[in-house]
Write an enzyme that holds these catalytic residues in place. Structure first.
Site, mmCIF file in Angstrom:
data_model
loop_
_atom_site.group_PDB
_atom_site.id
_atom_site.type_symbol
_atom_site.label_atom_id
_atom_site.label_comp_id
_atom_site.label_asym_id
_atom_site.label_seq_id
_atom_site.Cartn_x
_atom_site.Cartn_y
_atom_site.Cartn_z
ATOM 1 N N HIS A 13 17.505 33.674 -30.151
ATOM 2 C CA HIS A 13 17.013 33.482 -28.771
ATOM 3 C C HIS A 13 16.867 34.871 -28.154
ATOM 4 O O HIS A 13 17.854 35.525 -27.827
ATOM 5 C CB HIS A 13 18.012 32.639 -27.944
ATOM 6 C CG HIS A 13 17.585 32.438 -26.522
ATOM 7 N ND1 HIS A 13 17.638 31.215 -25.894
ATOM 8 C CD2 HIS A 13 17.099 33.285 -25.589
ATOM 9 C CE1 HIS A 13 17.218 31.332 -24.650
ATOM 10 N NE2 HIS A 13 16.881 32.590 -24.434
ATOM 11 N N HIS A 15 14.280 37.533 -25.551
ATOM 12 C CA HIS A 15 13.133 37.797 -24.676
ATOM 13 C C HIS A 15 12.590 39.192 -24.982
ATOM 14 O O HIS A 15 13.301 40.180 -24.797
ATOM 15 C CB HIS A 15 13.552 37.718 -23.198
ATOM 16 C CG HIS A 15 14.058 36.365 -22.817
ATOM 17 N ND1 HIS A 15 13.235 35.375 -22.339
ATOM 18 C CD2 HIS A 15 15.288 35.814 -22.901
ATOM 19 C CE1 HIS A 15 13.940 34.274 -22.117
ATOM 20 N NE2 HIS A 15 15.198 34.514 -22.453
ATOM 21 N N LEU A 16 11.345 39.243 -25.424
ATOM 22 C CA LEU A 16 10.729 40.536 -25.750
ATOM 23 C C LEU A 16 9.736 40.992 -24.689
ATOM 24 O O LEU A 16 9.317 42.147 -24.700
ATOM 25 C CB LEU A 16 10.014 40.461 -27.106
ATOM 26 C CG LEU A 16 10.895 40.519 -28.352
ATOM 27 C CD1 LEU A 16 10.048 40.348 -29.613
ATOM 28 C CD2 LEU A 16 11.675 41.823 -28.418
ATOM 29 N N ASN A 41 8.494 32.645 -22.300
ATOM 30 C CA ASN A 41 8.374 32.604 -20.830
ATOM 31 C C ASN A 41 7.731 33.865 -20.266
ATOM 32 O O ASN A 41 8.272 34.539 -19.396
ATOM 33 C CB ASN A 41 9.731 32.331 -20.160
ATOM 34 C CG ASN A 41 10.772 33.409 -20.420
ATOM 35 O OD1 ASN A 41 10.732 34.098 -21.446
ATOM 36 N ND2 ASN A 41 11.711 33.561 -19.506
ATOM 37 N N HIS A 174 22.026 29.030 -25.560
ATOM 38 C CA HIS A 174 23.004 29.758 -24.739
ATOM 39 C C HIS A 174 24.005 28.849 -24.029
ATOM 40 O O HIS A 174 24.050 28.794 -22.801
ATOM 41 C CB HIS A 174 22.316 30.707 -23.739
ATOM 42 C CG HIS A 174 21.122 30.154 -23.005
ATOM 43 N ND1 HIS A 174 21.129 28.943 -22.362
ATOM 44 C CD2 HIS A 174 19.882 30.655 -22.830
ATOM 45 C CE1 HIS A 174 19.948 28.752 -21.806
ATOM 46 N NE2 HIS A 174 19.174 29.760 -22.082
ATOM 47 N N LEU A 219 21.342 33.547 -16.507
ATOM 48 C CA LEU A 219 21.361 32.081 -16.493
ATOM 49 C C LEU A 219 21.385 31.568 -17.930
ATOM 50 O O LEU A 219 20.681 32.122 -18.771
ATOM 51 C CB LEU A 219 20.138 31.529 -15.757
ATOM 52 C CG LEU A 219 20.210 31.715 -14.238
ATOM 53 C CD1 LEU A 219 18.883 31.373 -13.590
ATOM 54 C CD2 LEU A 219 21.336 30.863 -13.637
ATOM 55 N N ASP A 247 19.922 36.010 -26.175
ATOM 56 C CA ASP A 247 19.298 35.859 -24.857
ATOM 57 C C ASP A 247 19.164 37.210 -24.169
ATOM 58 O O ASP A 247 19.210 37.295 -22.941
ATOM 59 C CB ASP A 247 20.084 34.862 -23.984
ATOM 60 C CG ASP A 247 19.274 34.394 -22.788
ATOM 61 O OD1 ASP A 247 18.044 34.626 -22.754
ATOM 62 O OD2 ASP A 247 19.879 33.800 -21.872
ATOM 63 N N HIS A 251 15.147 43.174 -17.613
ATOM 64 C CA HIS A 251 14.460 43.271 -16.313
ATOM 65 C C HIS A 251 14.658 44.703 -15.830
ATOM 66 O O HIS A 251 15.737 45.275 -16.046
ATOM 67 C CB HIS A 251 15.089 42.332 -15.274
ATOM 68 C CG HIS A 251 14.914 40.879 -15.573
ATOM 69 N ND1 HIS A 251 13.775 40.181 -15.265
ATOM 70 C CD2 HIS A 251 15.740 39.989 -16.162
ATOM 71 C CE1 HIS A 251 13.906 38.917 -15.641
ATOM 72 N NE2 HIS A 251 15.096 38.764 -16.199
ATOM 73 N N ALA A 263 17.764 37.050 -13.030
ATOM 74 C CA ALA A 263 18.790 36.712 -14.029
ATOM 75 C C ALA A 263 18.453 37.303 -15.379
ATOM 76 O O ALA A 263 17.309 37.223 -15.824
ATOM 77 C CB ALA A 263 18.887 35.191 -14.141
HETATM 78 C C1 NCD Z 1 15.974 34.795 -18.970
HETATM 79 C C2 NCD Z 1 14.813 35.709 -18.645
HETATM 80 O O1 NCD Z 1 15.022 36.702 -17.933
HETATM 81 O O2 NCD Z 1 13.706 35.461 -19.108
HETATM 82 N N1 NCD Z 1 17.066 35.073 -18.081
HETATM 83 C C3 NCD Z 1 18.368 34.790 -18.298
HETATM 84 O O3 NCD Z 1 19.181 34.991 -17.398
HETATM 85 N N2 NCD Z 1 18.786 34.341 -19.453
HETATM 86 C C4 NCD Z 1 15.542 33.391 -18.919
HETATM 87 C C5 NCD Z 1 16.500 32.443 -19.587
HETATM 88 O O4 NCD Z 1 16.685 32.470 -20.801
HETATM 89 O O5 NCD Z 1 17.090 31.626 -18.882
HETATM 90 ZN ZN ZN Z 2 16.698 33.175 -22.529
#
Ligand code: NCD
Ligand code: ZN
Length: 346
Positions: A13, A15-16, A41, A174, A219, A247, A251, A263
């Protein structure tokens, strides 16, 4: 000196992002991980096979020469998703899962699902072809306290769905609670759960006591200490239903350190060192391999990586950059708040 050699790990899991942020964070993952389930996302989200193919190609074009990394793509489930497109996506081999975001649950989830009935044809197709559904398991009802949203999701959404479609393969993404740990354990071979690095380290005091720490806000939000301890027991149990999904969610600082901060914890850079530290604290270093390199491939029906990675415990603590510099601004690397001695050496 202690050393630990494992099959190269995967992140189930991740985010790239895209563009300048992708360029900055991709090497942080590719340095240590062979594969990752890449979250869809983006804005706009990765909804169709064509979207996933284009995003996959952008990731591969961004990968620095000499780095080996395979992005495992996901589709963002919307109420307009076409079951036939999902079936083609799975058959292509490029797409390994579909992601359910309840609308409004988290970052960029506004295109997510409001009414599960509307996506039943897609879920039925996925159950038939064995394509996993990755769930962001939180209800979004304003009346439900944010610390209860995962437990309520399990009772009111996930369990009814799994009773209705027992063949559907589900990854509870998560998990952050005792309830999540317990539900995953009793689900049989069609259910698994990912656990992040930061949820093994943080409880809600770390976010809120002695000042508000935006870089610990993610989150699902970290819960009470007893939940963190349950997650540690689960991750180090050797039970193959639990595996790593960092996860890691970058940001830029300007968006985290704000009146309404967003988040996400960015942990790609130091996740493996932190996990070795946690597993050693739990006297479970021998189970790290299962958690980071074996249980995930088993659930996703993929081979374990043949390449390896080696960690060494050294007297000097690891050092990391405090921030990763991206073209859109600095991103703070997760600071565990204690020294870590497990260095990734290859
Ligand atoms: C994630 C994100 O920033 O894309 N944020 C997070 O707090 N985990 C989104 C997600 O996986 O809920
Ligand atoms: Zn995530």
């Amino acid at each position: 000196m202690q050393t630990l050699t494992l099959p190269r790990p995967d992140d189930w899991h991740l985010h790239l992002r895209d563009g300048a942020m992708l360029q900055a964070v991709l090497p942080e993952t590719a340095r240590h991980f062979a594969r990752a389930i890449v979250m869809p996302n983006l804005v706009p989200p990765v909804v169709t096979l064509d979207d996933a193919r284009a995003y996959h190609d952008r990731i591969m074009a961004t990968l620095p020469p000499g780095m080996a990394f395979q992005p495992l793509m996901t589709l963002y489930l919307t109420e307009g998703t076409d079951p036939a497109d999902v079936e083609r996506a799975a058959a292509s081999g490029l797409v390994k899962a579909v992601k359910l975001y309840p609308a409004g649950a988290t970052t960029n989830s506004q295109s997510g699902v409001r009414d599960l009935a509307k996506v039943m044809p897609v879920l039925e197709t996925m159950a038939r072809i064995g394509l996993p559904l990755c769930t962001h398991g939180e209800v979004t009802t304003p009346e439900v306290d944010i610390f209860d949203r995962e437990a309520v999701f399990i009772d009111t959404v996930l369990d009814p769905l799994r009773r209705r479609l027992p063949e559907l393969r589900v990854v509870m993404e998560h998990i952050t609670t005792e309830e999540g740990v317990a539900y995953a354990a009793q689900g049989g071979e069609n259910l698994a759960a990912t656990i992040t690095t930061h949820h093994l380290i943080l409880n809600r005091n770390h976010i809120l006591a002695g000042g508000i720490r935006p870089h610990y806000y993610c989150l699902p939000v970290a819960k009470r200490e007893r939940h963190r301890l349950a997650l540690r027991r689960a991750a180090t149990s050797g039970n193959p239903c639990y595996f790593l999904g960092t996860d890691s969610a970058p940001h830029v600082d300007a968006l985290k350190e704000a009146a309404c901060g967003c988040a996400g914890c960015f942990t790609a850079t130091n996740t493996l060192s932190l996990l070795a530290h946690v597993f050693e604290e739990e006297s479970a270093l021998d189970r790290l391999e299962g958690f980071v390199a074996r249980h995930g491939p088993a659930f996703y029906r993929l081979p374990v990586n043949t390449a390896t990675i080696t960690l060494e415990k050294r007297p000097d603590p690891c050092t990391w950059p405090e921030k990763i510099v991206s073209g859109s601004g600095p991103v703070t690397v997760f600071n565990p708040g204690f020294p870590v001695h497990w260095h990734v050496v290859t």
